[in-house]
Design a protein around this motif. Structure first.
Motif, PDB file in Angstrom:
ATOM      1  N   ASN A   1       0.827  -1.213   0.000  1.00 38.38           N
ATOM      2  CA  ASN A   1       0.000   0.000   0.000  1.00 38.38           C
ATOM      3  C   ASN A   1       0.856   1.256   0.000  1.00 38.38           C
ATOM      4  N   GLY A   2       1.946   1.246   0.771  1.00 38.24           N
ATOM      5  CA  GLY A   2       2.844   2.395   0.811  1.00 38.24           C
ATOM      6  C   GLY A   2       3.471   2.680  -0.542  1.00 38.24           C
ATOM      7  N   ILE A   3       3.763   1.638  -1.284  1.00 38.99           N
ATOM      8  CA  ILE A   3       4.316   1.807  -2.630  1.00 38.99           C
ATOM      9  C   ILE A   3       3.262   2.408  -3.553  1.00 38.99           C
ATOM     10  N   VAL A   4       2.052   1.863  -3.508  1.00 40.14           N
ATOM     11  CA  VAL A   4       0.965   2.372  -4.355  1.00 40.14           C
ATOM     12  C   VAL A   4       0.691   3.849  -4.062  1.00 40.14           C
ATOM     13  N   LEU A   5       0.732   4.227  -2.782  1.00 41.98           N
ATOM     14  CA  LEU A   5       0.451   5.611  -2.390  1.00 41.98           C
ATOM     15  C   LEU A   5       1.641   6.546  -2.597  1.00 41.98           C
ATOM     16  N   GLY A   6       2.789   5.981  -2.958  1.00 40.96           N
ATOM     17  CA  GLY A   6       3.957   6.799  -3.228  1.00 40.96           C
ATOM     18  C   GLY A   6       4.799   7.142  -2.018  1.00 40.96           C
ATOM     19  N   TYR A   7       4.541   6.497  -0.885  1.00 38.31           N
ATOM     20  CA  TYR A   7       5.313   6.761   0.333  1.00 38.31           C
ATOM     21  C   TYR A   7       6.581   5.911   0.415  1.00 38.31           C
ATOM     22  N   PHE A   8       6.544   4.734  -0.183  1.00 45.78           N
ATOM     23  CA  PHE A   8       7.691   3.826  -0.170  1.00 45.78           C
ATOM     24  C   PHE A   8       8.221   3.664  -1.590  1.00 45.78           C
ATOM     25  N   ARG A   9       9.510   3.434  -1.700  1.00 43.35           N
ATOM     26  CA  ARG A   9      10.164   3.273  -3.000  1.00 43.35           C
ATOM     27  C   ARG A   9       9.583   2.071  -3.743  1.00 43.35           C
ATOM     28  N   ASN A  10       9.325   2.250  -5.022  1.00 39.71           N
ATOM     29  CA  ASN A  10       8.669   1.172  -5.778  1.00 39.71           C
ATOM     30  C   ASN A  10       9.605   0.045  -6.190  1.00 39.71           C
ATOM     31  N   GLU A  11      10.921   0.224  -6.059  1.00 42.23           N
ATOM     32  CA  GLU A  11      11.845  -0.848  -6.444  1.00 42.23           C
ATOM     33  C   GLU A  11      12.142  -1.809  -5.299  1.00 42.23           C
ATOM     34  N   LEU A  12      11.480  -1.629  -4.165  1.00 47.13           N
ATOM     35  CA  LEU A  12      11.727  -2.506  -3.018  1.00 47.13           C
ATOM     36  C   LEU A  12      11.332  -3.946  -3.305  1.00 47.13           C
ATOM     37  N   SER A  13      12.117  -4.848  -2.799  1.00 50.19           N
ATOM     38  CA  SER A  13      11.752  -6.263  -2.808  1.00 50.19           C
ATOM     39  C   SER A  13      10.923  -6.500  -1.548  1.00 50.19           C
ATOM     40  N   ILE A  14       9.625  -6.492  -1.695  1.00 49.01           N
ATOM     41  CA  ILE A  14       8.704  -6.500  -0.559  1.00 49.01           C
ATOM     42  C   ILE A  14       8.945  -7.686   0.368  1.00 49.01           C
ATOM     43  N   GLU A  15       9.059  -8.865  -0.200  1.00 51.02           N
ATOM     44  CA  GLU A  15       9.247 -10.061   0.631  1.00 51.02           C
ATOM     45  C   GLU A  15      10.560  -9.974   1.425  1.00 51.02           C
ATOM     46  N   LEU A  16      11.613  -9.537   0.780  1.00 56.20           N
ATOM     47  CA  LEU A  16      12.908  -9.412   1.451  1.00 56.20           C
ATOM     48  C   LEU A  16      12.850  -8.361   2.561  1.00 56.20           C
ATOM     49  N   ILE A  17      12.299  -7.202   2.249  1.00 52.14           N
ATOM     50  CA  ILE A  17      12.216  -6.122   3.231  1.00 52.14           C
ATOM     51  C   ILE A  17      11.375  -6.551   4.428  1.00 52.14           C
ATOM     52  N   ALA A  18      10.274  -7.252   4.182  1.00 53.22           N
ATOM     53  CA  ALA A  18       9.425  -7.722   5.282  1.00 53.22           C
ATOM     54  C   ALA A  18      10.178  -8.725   6.157  1.00 53.22           C
ATOM     55  N   LYS A  19      10.920  -9.617   5.547  1.00 50.95           N
ATOM     56  CA  LYS A  19      11.685 -10.598   6.324  1.00 50.95           C
ATOM     57  C   LYS A  19      12.801  -9.931   7.129  1.00 50.95           C
ATOM     58  N   VAL A  20      13.443  -8.923   6.559  1.00 56.70           N
ATOM     59  CA  VAL A  20      14.487  -8.189   7.278  1.00 56.70           C
ATOM     60  C   VAL A  20      13.884  -7.481   8.486  1.00 56.70           C
ATOM     61  N   ARG A  21      12.735  -6.849   8.294  1.00 50.22           N
ATOM     62  CA  ARG A  21      12.084  -6.152   9.417  1.00 50.22           C
ATOM     63  C   ARG A  21      11.710  -7.132  10.520  1.00 50.22           C
ATOM     64  N   MET A  22      11.193  -8.292  10.158  1.00 52.38           N
ATOM     65  CA  MET A  22      10.844  -9.296  11.165  1.00 52.38           C
ATOM     66  C   MET A  22      12.099  -9.766  11.907  1.00 52.38           C
ATOM     67  N   ALA A  23      13.206  -9.909  11.191  1.00 51.36           N
ATOM     68  CA  ALA A  23      14.462 -10.317  11.824  1.00 51.36           C
ATOM     69  C   ALA A  23      14.942  -9.242  12.803  1.00 51.36           C
ATOM     70  N   GLU A  24      14.772  -7.977  12.442  1.00 52.85           N
ATOM     71  CA  GLU A  24      15.137  -6.890  13.350  1.00 52.85           C
ATOM     72  C   GLU A  24      14.341  -6.979  14.648  1.00 52.85           C
ATOM     73  N   ILE A  25      13.064  -7.233  14.525  1.00 51.66           N
ATOM     74  CA  ILE A  25      12.207  -7.340  15.710  1.00 51.66           C
ATOM     75  C   ILE A  25      12.677  -8.490  16.586  1.00 51.66           C
ATOM     76  N   HIS A  26      12.999  -9.620  15.985  1.00 50.77           N
ATOM     77  CA  HIS A  26      13.502 -10.775  16.736  1.00 50.77           C
ATOM     78  C   HIS A  26      14.806 -10.446  17.462  1.00 50.77           C
ATOM     79  N   MET A  27      15.667  -9.742  16.775  1.00 48.99           N
ATOM     80  CA  MET A  27      16.963  -9.406  17.352  1.00 48.99           C
ATOM     81  C   MET A  27      16.789  -8.599  18.641  1.00 48.99           C
ATOM     82  N   LEU A  28      15.799  -7.737  18.672  1.00 51.19           N
ATOM     83  CA  LEU A  28      15.575  -6.895  19.849  1.00 51.19           C
ATOM     84  C   LEU A  28      15.124  -7.691  21.066  1.00 51.19           C
ATOM     85  N   PHE A  29      14.603  -8.861  20.858  1.00 53.24           N
ATOM     86  CA  PHE A  29      14.167  -9.693  21.982  1.00 53.24           C
ATOM     87  C   PHE A  29      15.254 -10.648  22.450  1.00 53.24           C
TER      88      PHE A  29
END
Length: 103
Positions: free
Chosen positions: A31-59
């Motif tokens: 949705n952020g890409i469609v609305l123009g808030y996020f870069r359209n060249e992002l690899s969505i699956e990769l970025i989502a997995k990286v964010r989840m890994a960051e959250i895990h790291m904090l715990f």
């Protein structure tokens, strides 16, 4: 430690993470890409997995105990770093506006 001492609860959390958190994150990125808030060249699956890994790291106590900040403060720092890495100029303006209102 939750995994070690409460494996059933950990399994439920991991399933929730896959079924709900990850799915919402992927949808928000799209949705952020469609609305123009996020870069359209992002690899969505990769970025989502990286964010989840960051959250895990904090715990992981071995990770955050070396810093003189709370888990909450570290989470905000990670989130800021993450958000600035995926935003367009349009998204950055909205994000900065939100941050300024929080002060």
């Amino acid at each position: 430690e939750v995994q070690k001492y409460h494996p059933e609860a950990y399994a439920i959390f991991r399933q929730y993470e896959k079924d709900v958190m990850y799915t919402h994150l992927v949808n928000d990125l799209k949705n952020g890409i469609v609305l123009g808030y996020f870069r359209n060249e992002l690899s969505i699956e990769l970025i989502a997995k990286v964010r989840m890994a960051e959250i895990h790291m904090l715990f992981n106590p071995e990770f955050f105990e070396q810093f003189k900040k709370s888990v909450y403060e570290l989470h905000l720092e990670f989130l800021d770093y993450f958000m600035r890495g995926i935003m367009t100029e349009k998204g950055l303006k909205v994000y900065n506006s939100y941050l300024n209102k929080q002060k």
